[in-house]
Design an enzyme around this catalytic site. Structure first.
Site, PDB file in Angstrom:
ATOM      1  N   GLY A  40       0.801  -1.226   0.000  1.00 20.64           N
ATOM      2  CA  GLY A  40       0.000   0.000   0.000  1.00 20.64           C
ATOM      3  C   GLY A  40       0.825   1.263   0.000  1.00 20.64           C
ATOM      4  N   SER A 100       4.901   0.816  -4.067  1.00 16.37           N
ATOM      5  CA  SER A 100       6.193   0.303  -4.544  1.00 16.37           C
ATOM      6  C   SER A 100       6.209   0.149  -6.064  1.00 16.37           C
ATOM      7  CB  SER A 100       6.543  -1.021  -3.858  1.00 16.37           C
ATOM      8  OG  SER A 100       5.495  -1.943  -3.980  1.00 16.37           O
ATOM      9  N   SER A 101       5.096  -0.261  -6.664  1.00 12.38           N
ATOM     10  CA  SER A 101       5.093  -0.431  -8.129  1.00 12.38           C
ATOM     11  C   SER A 101       5.133   0.934  -8.821  1.00 12.38           C
ATOM     12  CB  SER A 101       3.886  -1.250  -8.590  1.00 12.38           C
ATOM     13  OG  SER A 101       2.696  -0.537  -8.355  1.00 12.38           O
ATOM     14  N   ALA A 102       4.445   1.909  -8.247  1.00 19.56           N
ATOM     15  CA  ALA A 102       4.448   3.263  -8.854  1.00 19.56           C
ATOM     16  C   ALA A 102       5.847   3.872  -8.782  1.00 19.56           C
ATOM     17  CB  ALA A 102       3.442   4.158  -8.136  1.00 19.56           C
ATOM     18  N   ASP A 113      -1.350   6.792  -7.672  1.00 21.49           N
ATOM     19  CA  ASP A 113      -0.077   6.386  -7.062  1.00 21.49           C
ATOM     20  C   ASP A 113       1.126   6.924  -7.830  1.00 21.49           C
ATOM     21  OD1 ASP A 113      -1.880   4.944  -5.600  1.00 21.49           O
ATOM     22  OD2 ASP A 113      -0.877   3.013  -5.807  1.00 21.49           O
TER      23      ASP A 113
HETATM   24  C1  MEV Z   1      -4.193   1.823  -4.480  1.00 18.90           C
HETATM   25  O1  MEV Z   1      -2.981   2.391  -3.991  1.00 18.90           O
HETATM   26  C2  MEV Z   1      -5.292   2.837  -4.477  1.00 18.90           C
HETATM   27  C3  MEV Z   1      -6.648   2.361  -5.015  1.00 18.90           C
HETATM   28  O2  MEV Z   1      -7.537   3.468  -4.898  1.00 18.90           O
HETATM   29  C4  MEV Z   1      -6.559   1.910  -6.456  1.00 18.90           C
HETATM   30  C5  MEV Z   1      -6.271   3.041  -7.435  1.00 18.90           C
HETATM   31  O3  MEV Z   1      -6.397   4.205  -7.092  1.00 18.90           O
HETATM   32  O4  MEV Z   1      -5.973   2.688  -8.596  1.00 18.90           O
HETATM   33  C6  MEV Z   1      -7.223   1.223  -4.183  1.00 18.90           C
END
Ligand code: MEV
Length: 291
Positions: free
Chosen positions: A85, A88-90, A132
């Site tokens: 959350g 990390s991928s971004a 993100d």
């Molecule tokens: C994920 O970091 C955030 C979500 O709102 C998905 C998104 O915004 O694409 C759950």
């Protein structure tokens, strides 16, 4: 011509609006002082990942959307908890876009980072909102709204946010699966309530006393949405007991991190650690990147 280039991009935390942002509601996110560094090296033969702190089968399929098939070796190091959350991928996506531009003797501006990193993010997350990687590319704190004509992004003036993050471990389901669960459930009443609450949070950003209870409400709504877990709920209640003014899960949920809003110099992180939680103080990564 350069033979090697390196770039850093920060991770993120979502203060409010996760999931609701997918449906066009506004969200607030901040870049954090942890992130990912990507080093690229020119070489002969097929491109690929030479070494990585991130172990994920989607890694090369994702990076190959923006890197050539031949001639590049990739090294990835990260100080972020992976897949929890914190973006990390971004951060990986944005750092790779920047490093690849540098390898070509260029600098990637925000628009290039946004468009290219989106290709990587789609491999990891299916149909992400773009929040993100926007915050990773811009740094600081921003308000984000997705719209059919493109994102509306408002970087905010520096906000004094003191947060403690608690890592409850990787979620059982991916972000894409969590977003899909929410879509199937179709609880638009709760999603709209989160959207409305985000507007209150935006107004209360400079007042920790006002912000704390709003973050607590945000967590309750995320519970109603079905994205919290017993461990996240425990982390949130322990954060409050340890002195946080408010606390919530942050990100897609199903596991991952919780955040607590604290006063400067608070000992909340220490108290959480003493109770066996993986907790740390987080600073906003302030650099505003405009290419
Ligand atoms: C994920 O970091 C955030 C979500 O709102 C998905 C998104 O915004 O694409 C759950």
């Amino acid at each position: 011509m350069m033979t090697e280039a390196r770039a850093f991009a920060p991770g993120k935390l979502i203060l409010t609006g996760e999931h609701a942002v997918v449906y066009g509601h506004r969200a607030v996110a901040l870049a954090v002082n942890l992130g990912t560094t990507v080093s690229l090296q020119k070489r002969l033969g097929p491109s690929g990942i030479d070494s990585s702190d991130i172990q994920d089968a989607r890694l090369w399929p994702a990076l190959s959307t923006i890197l050539p098939e031949e001639g590049i070796g990739v090294h990835i190091t990260s100080t972020l908890p992976i897949g929890c959350g914190m973006g990390s991928s971004a951060a990986l996506a944005v750092a790779t876009v920047r490093a690849y531009a540098r390898l070509k003797g260029e600098e990637a501006d925000f628009n290039r980072c946004y468009t290219e990193a989106f290709k990587v993010e789609r491999v990891f997350h299916g149909n992400p909102s773009g929040l993100d990687h926007s915050v990773s590319a811009l740094g600081g704190v921003l308000v984000y709204r997705r719209s059919p004509t493109g994102p509306h992004i408002s970087p905010l003036a520096p906000v004094a946010l003191h947060l403690v993050v608690v890592d409850t471990g990787p979620p059982a389901q991916s972000t894409a699966e969590m977003v899909e669960n929410v879509r199937i459930q179709g609880n638009h009443k709760v999603l709209s309530a989160i959207g409305k609450l985000s507007e209150e949070i935006i107004k209360g950003l400079n007042s920790p006393e006002r912000l704390g209870p709003l973050l607590n409400q945000n967590h309750r709504l995320l519970c109603e949405l079905g994205v919290s877990t017993p461990t996240l709920n425990k982390a949130v209640s322990t954060l409050r007991r340890a002195g946080a003014l408010g606390a919530k899960l942050a990100g897609a949920g199903g596991g991952g991190v919780a955040i607590g809003l604290v006063r400067p110099g608070s000992r909340v992180a220490e108290r959480m650690q003493a109770e066996g939680w993986k907790a740390m103080d987080i600073e906003v990564y302030k650099e505003y990147y405009d290419g």
